[in-house]
Design a protein around this motif. Sequence first.
Motif, PDB file in Angstrom:
ATOM      1  N   GLN A 245     -77.746 -93.685  -8.600  1.00  0.00           N
ATOM      2  CA  GLN A 245     -79.206 -93.529  -8.533  1.00  0.00           C
ATOM      3  C   GLN A 245     -79.891 -93.795  -9.873  1.00  0.00           C
ATOM      4  OE1 GLN A 245     -76.969 -91.100  -8.398  1.00  0.00           O
ATOM      5  NE2 GLN A 245     -77.728 -89.108  -9.026  1.00  0.00           N
TER       6      GLN A 245
ATOM      7  N   ARG B 192     -78.661 -95.203  -1.558  1.00  0.00           N
ATOM      8  CA  ARG B 192     -79.125 -94.085  -0.723  1.00  0.00           C
ATOM      9  C   ARG B 192     -78.341 -92.822  -1.095  1.00  0.00           C
ATOM     10  NH1 ARG B 192     -78.609 -96.692   5.238  1.00  0.00           N
ATOM     11  NH2 ARG B 192     -79.829 -98.582   4.881  1.00  0.00           N
ATOM     12  N   PRO B 193     -79.042 -91.759  -1.500  1.00  0.00           N
ATOM     13  CA  PRO B 193     -78.336 -90.542  -1.917  1.00  0.00           C
ATOM     14  C   PRO B 193     -77.588 -89.865  -0.771  1.00  0.00           C
ATOM     15  CG  PRO B 193     -80.726 -90.224  -1.996  1.00  0.00           C
ATOM     16  CD  PRO B 193     -80.496 -91.649  -1.607  1.00  0.00           C
TER      17      PRO B 193
ATOM     18  N   ASN C 119     -73.764 -91.387  -3.869  1.00  0.00           N
ATOM     19  CA  ASN C 119     -74.621 -92.243  -3.037  1.00  0.00           C
ATOM     20  C   ASN C 119     -73.819 -93.202  -2.182  1.00  0.00           C
ATOM     21  OD1 ASN C 119     -77.349 -91.882  -4.731  1.00  0.00           O
ATOM     22  ND2 ASN C 119     -75.644 -92.125  -6.130  1.00  0.00           N
TER      23      ASN C 119
END
Length: 421
Positions: free
Chosen positions: A196, A232-233, A244
């Motif tokens: 992220q 996408r976490p 992620n």
Amino acid sequence: MTTATEAGHDHRDAADETGAISRQEFEADAREFLKAHAAERMEEDFVWGEGSDNVSLLPERMPEQDLADLAVAREWARTVYDAGFGWISGPTAYGGRGLHRDYQAIYNSVARDYDTPSMSAYGIGLGMVAPTILAHATEEVKQAYLAAMHRGDIVACQLFSEPGSGSDLASLQTRAVKDGDEWIVNVQKVWTSGAQFSDIGEVICRTDPDLPKHRGLTGFVVDMHAPGVEVRPLRQMTGGASFNEVFFTDVRIPDSHRLGDVNGGWTVALTTLMNERAAIGGGGGGVGLPTTTRIIEMIRALGRAGDPLIRQQLASVIINERVASYTNLRAMAKIAVGQLPGPEMSLAKLSLTANMLRTSDLVSSVLGASITADTGTWGTYAWSDYVLSAPGMRIAGGTDEVLRNVLGERVLGLPKEPPVA
Ligand SMILES: Cc1cc2nc3c(=O)[nH]c(=O)nc-3n(C[C@H](O)[C@H](O)[C@H](O)COP(=O)(O)OP(=O)(O)OC[C@H]3O[C@@H](n4cnc5c(N)ncnc54)[C@H](O)[C@@H]3O)c2cc1C
């Protein structure tokens, strides 16, 4: 006071191999730098009920906190690098200082006396990706990233695992297809810690599906800000989201960003994995382990110090912690003289995580129901974060079972596992 150089190198007071600075002068410089830029660490007398009761092994931060912590770490990395302590043993051609590895140990030993920001965001980049770039990247990539990574300007992540490929990494399916001077990458990676806030990633892709699985892979350095990269976490059971899923849709990577030979990616991956095991086993993987004192004081505060079963569990945790630290010393001594980390690293990681499990069992026995519901009592429910994050440490960087296979086959000489069809 015994200095770091007196303690470890009293027999070697000559200048390093470049003739630049003696170990004593280096230590004095390091102390002067740290004194000018950081507060001296106070002797910590742990007092039950005072200060933070956080014992989490994984970061539980919100995205804003991630960014704020990263800004502080980045500022510190720059200050350290610009003063000549950011990549002490790195080659001068790539922005390192060119000193022998034990100068790094001297710096680390002095730095332990000072309060400095957490550098956990850089752990994977500097501990695993940078050594792989140094060993396998093109000159262009080494020049572009190595100094910048050590100065804190670039954060890197490790894009290996996929939904169907973890322990059996060589079965991975993410495809890279050559298109002129570029490669086009598609599909998905998962469990990517720190993606992220990463600027680059080390990705292993399948480049020849017709070759046996270990021989059809190639490694690359990918720009995490490139079009087609989506992060996408994933939320872990402790509540935070430190790793992620990463999706690649027609992501283009220049051929100059290839690591090693085409279809030689397995060797590249092994370089990273060896360094990963060394980082986790040797230093807890950046996790701050709760001290034994904290556990003992908790047992006392809750009136369980006279319980013979609790005492037995505690003794086992302390003995195993001591044994693990000796195993680490043996492995680190090998690294210090320039040998490759071997099965000792698997043993070190396994010892560390086995003791996390013992610690989880011990604190669960002491705390009982108060580990499952927060009564607001200091230092009790906080342990639930530890108990819930310890299993992840037994998976990351090689699962316990896989490490036992390594030890069985490479140390004990047992027959190899039959290949899976
Ligand atoms: C905290 C954390 C951080 C992580 N960070 C990253 C990261 O930054 N980048 C990245 O690429 N990945 C990361 N991972 C993923 C990690 O590398 C994988 O989870 C790990 O390799 C295991 O793969 P898997 O989850 O697919 O489990 P599997 O490989 O499917 O294993 C499932 C179970 O089968 C057992 N098993 C598998 N093979 C064997 C065998 N041959 N013999 C005996 N038992 C076996 C395993 O021990 C396990 O219990 C992270 C994982 C965690 C928990």
